[in-house]
Design a protein around this motif. Structure first.
Motif, PDB file in Angstrom:
ATOM      1  N   ASN A   1       4.038   7.434  -2.856  1.00  0.00           N
ATOM      2  CA  ASN A   1       4.392   6.150  -3.455  1.00  0.00           C
ATOM      3  C   ASN A   1       3.391   5.093  -2.971  1.00  0.00           C
ATOM      4  OD1 ASN A   1       5.884   4.328  -5.012  1.00  0.00           O
ATOM      5  ND2 ASN A   1       7.053   3.659  -3.230  1.00  0.00           N
ATOM      6  N   ILE A   2       3.050   4.150  -3.855  1.00  0.00           N
ATOM      7  CA  ILE A   2       2.151   3.048  -3.497  1.00  0.00           C
ATOM      8  C   ILE A   2       2.864   1.742  -3.808  1.00  0.00           C
ATOM      9  CG2 ILE A   2      -0.051   1.919  -3.959  1.00  0.00           C
ATOM     10  CD1 ILE A   2      -1.246   4.559  -4.654  1.00  0.00           C
ATOM     11  N   VAL A   3       2.898   0.850  -2.838  1.00  0.00           N
ATOM     12  CA  VAL A   3       3.522  -0.456  -3.020  1.00  0.00           C
ATOM     13  C   VAL A   3       2.524  -1.528  -2.589  1.00  0.00           C
ATOM     14  CG1 VAL A   3       5.874   0.402  -2.695  1.00  0.00           C
ATOM     15  CG2 VAL A   3       4.575  -0.385  -0.720  1.00  0.00           C
ATOM     16  N   TRP A   4       2.707  -2.735  -3.117  1.00  0.00           N
ATOM     17  CA  TRP A   4       1.866  -3.876  -2.758  1.00  0.00           C
ATOM     18  C   TRP A   4       2.732  -5.116  -2.719  1.00  0.00           C
ATOM     19  CZ3 TRP A   4       0.914  -0.676  -6.932  1.00  0.00           C
ATOM     20  CH2 TRP A   4       1.440  -1.112  -8.147  1.00  0.00           C
ATOM     21  N   GLY A   5       2.268  -6.123  -1.993  1.00  0.00           N
ATOM     22  CA  GLY A   5       3.024  -7.359  -1.865  1.00  0.00           C
ATOM     23  C   GLY A   5       3.026  -8.149  -3.162  1.00  0.00           C
TER      24      GLY A   5
ATOM     25  N   ASN B   1      -3.424  -5.956  -0.568  1.00  0.00           N
ATOM     26  CA  ASN B   1      -3.074  -4.952   0.434  1.00  0.00           C
ATOM     27  C   ASN B   1      -2.175  -3.880  -0.186  1.00  0.00           C
ATOM     28  OD1 ASN B   1      -4.425  -6.318   2.584  1.00  0.00           O
ATOM     29  ND2 ASN B   1      -2.724  -7.755   2.697  1.00  0.00           N
ATOM     30  N   LEU B   2      -2.576  -2.629  -0.054  1.00  0.00           N
ATOM     31  CA  LEU B   2      -1.826  -1.502  -0.591  1.00  0.00           C
ATOM     32  C   LEU B   2      -1.196  -0.705   0.551  1.00  0.00           C
ATOM     33  CD1 LEU B   2      -4.405  -0.149  -3.215  1.00  0.00           C
ATOM     34  CD2 LEU B   2      -2.597  -1.849  -3.564  1.00  0.00           C
ATOM     35  N   THR B   3       0.044  -0.312   0.383  1.00  0.00           N
ATOM     36  CA  THR B   3       0.730   0.555   1.339  1.00  0.00           C
ATOM     37  C   THR B   3       0.982   1.901   0.665  1.00  0.00           C
ATOM     38  OG1 THR B   3       1.800  -1.328   2.417  1.00  0.00           O
ATOM     39  CG2 THR B   3       2.765   0.851   2.783  1.00  0.00           C
ATOM     40  N   VAL B   4       0.399   2.955   1.230  1.00  0.00           N
ATOM     41  CA  VAL B   4       0.528   4.302   0.683  1.00  0.00           C
ATOM     42  C   VAL B   4       1.566   5.061   1.511  1.00  0.00           C
ATOM     43  CG1 VAL B   4      -0.681   6.439   0.085  1.00  0.00           C
ATOM     44  CG2 VAL B   4      -1.897   4.240   0.003  1.00  0.00           C
TER      45      VAL B   4
ATOM     46  N   TYR C   1       0.572  17.198  -5.477  1.00  0.00           N
ATOM     47  CA  TYR C   1       1.284  16.126  -6.181  1.00  0.00           C
ATOM     48  C   TYR C   1       0.253  15.153  -6.732  1.00  0.00           C
ATOM     49  CZ  TYR C   1       4.848  12.519  -7.039  1.00  0.00           C
ATOM     50  OH  TYR C   1       5.682  11.603  -7.622  1.00  0.00           O
ATOM     51  N   GLU C   2       0.573  14.552  -7.891  1.00  0.00           N
ATOM     52  CA  GLU C   2      -0.316  13.564  -8.502  1.00  0.00           C
ATOM     53  C   GLU C   2       0.531  12.562  -9.271  1.00  0.00           C
ATOM     54  OE1 GLU C   2      -4.152  14.757 -10.390  1.00  0.00           O
ATOM     55  OE2 GLU C   2      -3.219  13.877 -12.195  1.00  0.00           O
ATOM     56  N   LYS C   3       0.202  11.273  -9.118  1.00  0.00           N
ATOM     57  CA  LYS C   3       0.966  10.235  -9.796  1.00  0.00           C
ATOM     58  C   LYS C   3       0.094   9.005  -9.968  1.00  0.00           C
ATOM     59  CE  LYS C   3       5.383   7.724  -9.680  1.00  0.00           C
ATOM     60  NZ  LYS C   3       6.629   7.475  -8.896  1.00  0.00           N
ATOM     61  N   GLU C   4       0.352   8.250 -11.057  1.00  0.00           N
ATOM     62  CA  GLU C   4      -0.379   7.019 -11.323  1.00  0.00           C
ATOM     63  C   GLU C   4       0.525   5.808 -11.112  1.00  0.00           C
ATOM     64  OE1 GLU C   4      -3.930   8.178 -14.429  1.00  0.00           O
ATOM     65  OE2 GLU C   4      -2.050   7.380 -15.246  1.00  0.00           O
ATOM     66  N   PHE C   5      -0.062   4.744 -10.569  1.00  0.00           N
ATOM     67  CA  PHE C   5       0.652   3.497 -10.302  1.00  0.00           C
ATOM     68  C   PHE C   5      -0.130   2.355 -10.951  1.00  0.00           C
ATOM     69  CE2 PHE C   5       1.364   6.486  -6.904  1.00  0.00           C
ATOM     70  CZ  PHE C   5       2.728   6.451  -6.688  1.00  0.00           C
ATOM     71  N   THR C   6       0.559   1.502 -11.688  1.00  0.00           N
ATOM     72  CA  THR C   6      -0.087   0.405 -12.403  1.00  0.00           C
ATOM     73  C   THR C   6       0.265  -0.924 -11.753  1.00  0.00           C
ATOM     74  OG1 THR C   6      -0.065   1.618 -14.494  1.00  0.00           O
ATOM     75  CG2 THR C   6      -0.339  -0.770 -14.622  1.00  0.00           C
ATOM     76  N   LEU C   7      -0.772  -1.653 -11.367  1.00  0.00           N
ATOM     77  CA  LEU C   7      -0.625  -2.973 -10.768  1.00  0.00           C
ATOM     78  C   LEU C   7      -0.914  -4.018 -11.841  1.00  0.00           C
ATOM     79  CD1 LEU C   7      -1.966  -4.099  -7.342  1.00  0.00           C
ATOM     80  CD2 LEU C   7      -2.521  -5.446  -9.356  1.00  0.00           C
TER      81      LEU C   7
END
Length: 283
Positions: free
Chosen positions: A25-29, A47-50, A143-149
């Motif tokens: 999972n990838i999250v950002w502020g 800043n990205l948190t993986v 595992y593979e996944k895409e995240f859209t910012l």
């Protein structure tokens, strides 16, 4: 014994074996993307948190993760930018992230640098898609996944001023000077330009176009009209007249940019005989 074990293994359904699956999972502020990004002049660092976790089913799988962790093994996560808005450029601070293999959710950090071109549409829908992937590690599946910012460009108030007839005009005391001001929209949205004379010389009459609205990069012209004093006698006057041009987004006139200033010099030379035209006509 080997033969019996093989028969036993074949008879057990495949889904009965314990499995280990990777989860990323990838999250950002949100505060990093709520504020619009200024085109050209700003490089926004996000800043990205993986986050990584190995999901397990059964005691055997849990024990296998413990074995991986006891050996100090890491999950190698690759980050790539798979897609982005055509008017932006983006690059990752770290493209490979190492996260220890544990039964708990673990995380690491990276960053994303974002810069927009001048043609980024003001408050349009911008995006950057990041693909995160991890290869199979022993009995732990890949595992593979895409995240859209998502983000929005800021309004860029830029205008270009052209003066077809220059900034200096010589006229007689009884004449009127009309000077054009040609303005081009160099920003990223429809722009309204407001014109204002800050200081009008005493005895002079100065009028300027109130405002013009510009679409895209098409030019439009405003005009400044100057009349010098007409007192009787010989005149050798010269005055500088400053015009302030303030750009604003046409859809929201409170969203303004820094003003530009243009100075015109008008020279009044010759005799002025106000009211004597009728006497000359009668004569």
């Amino acid at each position: 014994l080997i033969f019996l074990f093989c028969l036993f293994a074949i008879s057990i359904p495949v889904n009965a074996w314990p499995t280990l699956n990777s989860n990323i999972n990838i999250v950002w502020g949100e505060q990093d993307t709520v504020r619009p990004v200024v085109p050209r002049d700003e490089i926004r660092r996000l800043n990205l948190t993986v986050q990584y976790k190995a999901d397990y089913g059964g005691d055997f799988a849990h024990g296998a993760i413990d074995v991986y962790g006891s050996k100090g093994l890491n999950a190698v996560i690759d980050l790539t930018i798979s897609d982005h808005s055509p008017w932006c450029s983006a690059d990752l601070g770290l493209e490979t992230i190492l996260i220890p293999l544990t039964t708990e959710l673990t995380q690491s950090s990276s960053s994303l640098n974002l810069q927009l071109r001048d043609d980024a549409p003001a408050y349009g829908n911008g995006y950057v898609t990041i693909k995160a992937s991890v290869n199979t590690m022993g009995i732990i599946g890949g595992y593979e996944k895409e995240f859209t910012l998502a983000f929005a460009p800021e309004y860029l108030p830029r205008i270009n001023v052209n003066l077809p007839e220059g900034t200096t005009k010589k006229i007689g005391p009884m004449d009127t000077a009309v000077l054009p001001i040609e303005v081009n929209n160099m920003g990223n949205a429809r722009t309204t330009v407001f014109f204002k004379i800050d200081d009008i010389p005493k005895g002079w009459t100065v009028v300027v176009t109130d405002d013009i609205t510009l679409d895209d990069s098409k030019a439009k012209s405003a005009f400044i009209t100057v009349k010098p004093p007409k007192e009787f006698g010989y005149h050798y006057d010269q005055k500088g007249i400053m015009v302030k041009l303030t750009p604003a987004r046409a859809e929201d006139l409170t969203n303004v940019g820094e003003p530009l200033y243009v100075t015109f010099i008008v020279q009044s030379r010759g005799f002025s005989t106000p009211g004597f035209e009728a006497i000359g006509f009668i004569g």
